[in-house]
Design a protein around this motif. Sequence first.
Motif, mmCIF file in Angstrom:
data_model
loop_
_atom_site.group_PDB
_atom_site.id
_atom_site.type_symbol
_atom_site.label_atom_id
_atom_site.label_comp_id
_atom_site.label_asym_id
_atom_site.label_seq_id
_atom_site.Cartn_x
_atom_site.Cartn_y
_atom_site.Cartn_z
ATOM 1 N N PHE A 25 0.879 -1.165 0.000
ATOM 2 C CA PHE A 25 0.000 0.000 0.000
ATOM 3 C C PHE A 25 0.921 1.220 0.000
ATOM 4 N N ALA A 26 1.234 1.750 -1.157
ATOM 5 C CA ALA A 26 2.187 2.858 -1.252
ATOM 6 C C ALA A 26 1.675 4.128 -0.582
ATOM 7 N N ASP A 27 0.365 4.324 -0.499
ATOM 8 C CA ASP A 27 -0.167 5.513 0.169
ATOM 9 C C ASP A 27 0.153 5.515 1.661
ATOM 10 N N PHE A 28 0.408 4.353 2.227
ATOM 11 C CA PHE A 28 0.725 4.235 3.647
ATOM 12 C C PHE A 28 2.225 4.107 3.868
ATOM 13 N N LYS A 29 2.985 4.790 3.072
ATOM 14 C CA LYS A 29 4.453 4.787 3.222
ATOM 15 C C LYS A 29 5.027 3.371 3.197
ATOM 16 N N ARG A 30 4.608 2.618 2.197
ATOM 17 C CA ARG A 30 5.187 1.301 1.930
ATOM 18 C C ARG A 30 4.788 0.226 2.923
ATOM 19 N N VAL A 31 3.545 0.193 3.344
ATOM 20 C CA VAL A 31 3.064 -0.900 4.177
ATOM 21 C C VAL A 31 3.120 -2.166 3.340
ATOM 22 N N VAL A 32 3.803 -3.184 3.837
ATOM 23 C CA VAL A 32 4.020 -4.431 3.083
ATOM 24 C C VAL A 32 3.431 -5.607 3.849
ATOM 25 N N ASN A 33 2.859 -6.537 3.110
ATOM 26 C CA ASN A 33 2.299 -7.754 3.683
ATOM 27 C C ASN A 33 2.612 -8.900 2.731
ATOM 28 N N HIS A 34 2.179 -10.118 3.036
ATOM 29 C CA HIS A 34 2.486 -11.285 2.200
ATOM 30 C C HIS A 34 1.259 -12.172 2.090
ATOM 31 N N GLY A 35 1.098 -12.805 0.926
ATOM 32 C CA GLY A 35 0.016 -13.760 0.710
ATOM 33 C C GLY A 35 0.517 -14.949 -0.074
ATOM 34 N N ASP A 36 -0.215 -16.059 -0.006
ATOM 35 C CA ASP A 36 0.188 -17.278 -0.707
ATOM 36 C C ASP A 36 -0.129 -17.239 -2.196
ATOM 37 N N SER A 37 -1.126 -16.419 -2.580
ATOM 38 C CA SER A 37 -1.546 -16.273 -3.972
ATOM 39 C C SER A 37 -2.114 -14.869 -4.126
ATOM 40 N N LEU A 68 -5.100 8.761 -6.766
ATOM 41 C CA LEU A 68 -5.690 8.356 -8.036
ATOM 42 C C LEU A 68 -4.741 7.332 -8.642
ATOM 43 N N ILE A 69 -5.227 6.487 -9.533
ATOM 44 C CA ILE A 69 -4.384 5.406 -10.069
ATOM 45 C C ILE A 69 -3.114 5.941 -10.725
ATOM 46 N N GLN A 70 -3.200 7.032 -11.484
ATOM 47 C CA GLN A 70 -2.006 7.549 -12.156
ATOM 48 C C GLN A 70 -0.988 8.069 -11.138
ATOM 49 N N ASP A 71 -1.445 8.615 -10.014
ATOM 50 C CA ASP A 71 -0.533 9.079 -8.975
ATOM 51 C C ASP A 71 0.044 7.902 -8.186
ATOM 52 N N PHE A 72 -0.759 6.866 -7.983
ATOM 53 C CA PHE A 72 -0.289 5.687 -7.267
ATOM 54 C C PHE A 72 0.877 5.040 -8.009
ATOM 55 N N ARG A 73 0.740 4.912 -9.314
ATOM 56 C CA ARG A 73 1.816 4.304 -10.108
ATOM 57 C C ARG A 73 3.131 5.059 -9.932
ATOM 58 N N ASP A 74 3.044 6.385 -9.778
ATOM 59 C CA ASP A 74 4.251 7.198 -9.584
ATOM 60 C C ASP A 74 4.911 6.933 -8.236
ATOM 61 N N LYS A 75 4.176 6.411 -7.272
ATOM 62 C CA LYS A 75 4.714 6.119 -5.941
ATOM 63 C C LYS A 75 5.431 4.775 -5.877
ATOM 64 N N LEU A 76 5.231 3.934 -6.877
ATOM 65 C CA LEU A 76 5.870 2.617 -6.871
ATOM 66 C C LEU A 76 7.360 2.773 -7.146
ATOM 67 N N ILE A 77 8.143 1.922 -6.535
ATOM 68 C CA ILE A 77 9.601 1.976 -6.664
ATOM 69 C C ILE A 77 10.028 1.007 -7.764
ATOM 70 N N PRO A 78 10.717 1.514 -8.793
ATOM 71 C CA PRO A 78 11.112 0.648 -9.923
ATOM 72 C C PRO A 78 11.900 -0.598 -9.510
ATOM 73 N N GLU A 79 12.692 -0.508 -8.455
ATOM 74 C CA GLU A 79 13.493 -1.651 -8.006
ATOM 75 C C GLU A 79 12.616 -2.818 -7.545
ATOM 76 N N ASP A 80 11.352 -2.538 -7.212
ATOM 77 C CA ASP A 80 10.434 -3.604 -6.811
ATOM 78 C C ASP A 80 9.994 -4.448 -7.997
#
Length: 105
Positions: A25-37, A68-80
């Motif tokens: 969740f990039a809006d929450f300063k990179r809150v990360v979680n994990h799932g099996d699928s 907004l979706i276009q702004d969210f994409r800008d928050k993603l880190i390319p290294e991910d």
Amino acid sequence: MKKFLNLTYFLAIYADPAGGCRMIFADFKRVVNHGDSVEDAISRSRIYLGALATDMVEHDAPFPVPSLIQDFRDKLIPEDGVPLCIVPISVHIPVGKVGIRFVAS
């Protein structure tokens, strides 16, 4: 009757090299979680976001303004890498006597 504020945050889901999926969740300063699928990731993220929102209300913490979706994409880190998918996840926040505060993310 109890009133709720409905907020929708985008979730980026990535393949995890160790198996399963990582979710961010990039809006929450990179809150990360994990799932099996992917399906498990979405389900876990809904639960996680609900618990996070409850905790934030209880502690009077400000919520990030949903991107907004276009702004969210800008928050993603390319290294991910490239996300498998980006999914909207909604959370229903109870609104009582105390107002909900927002902060620009």
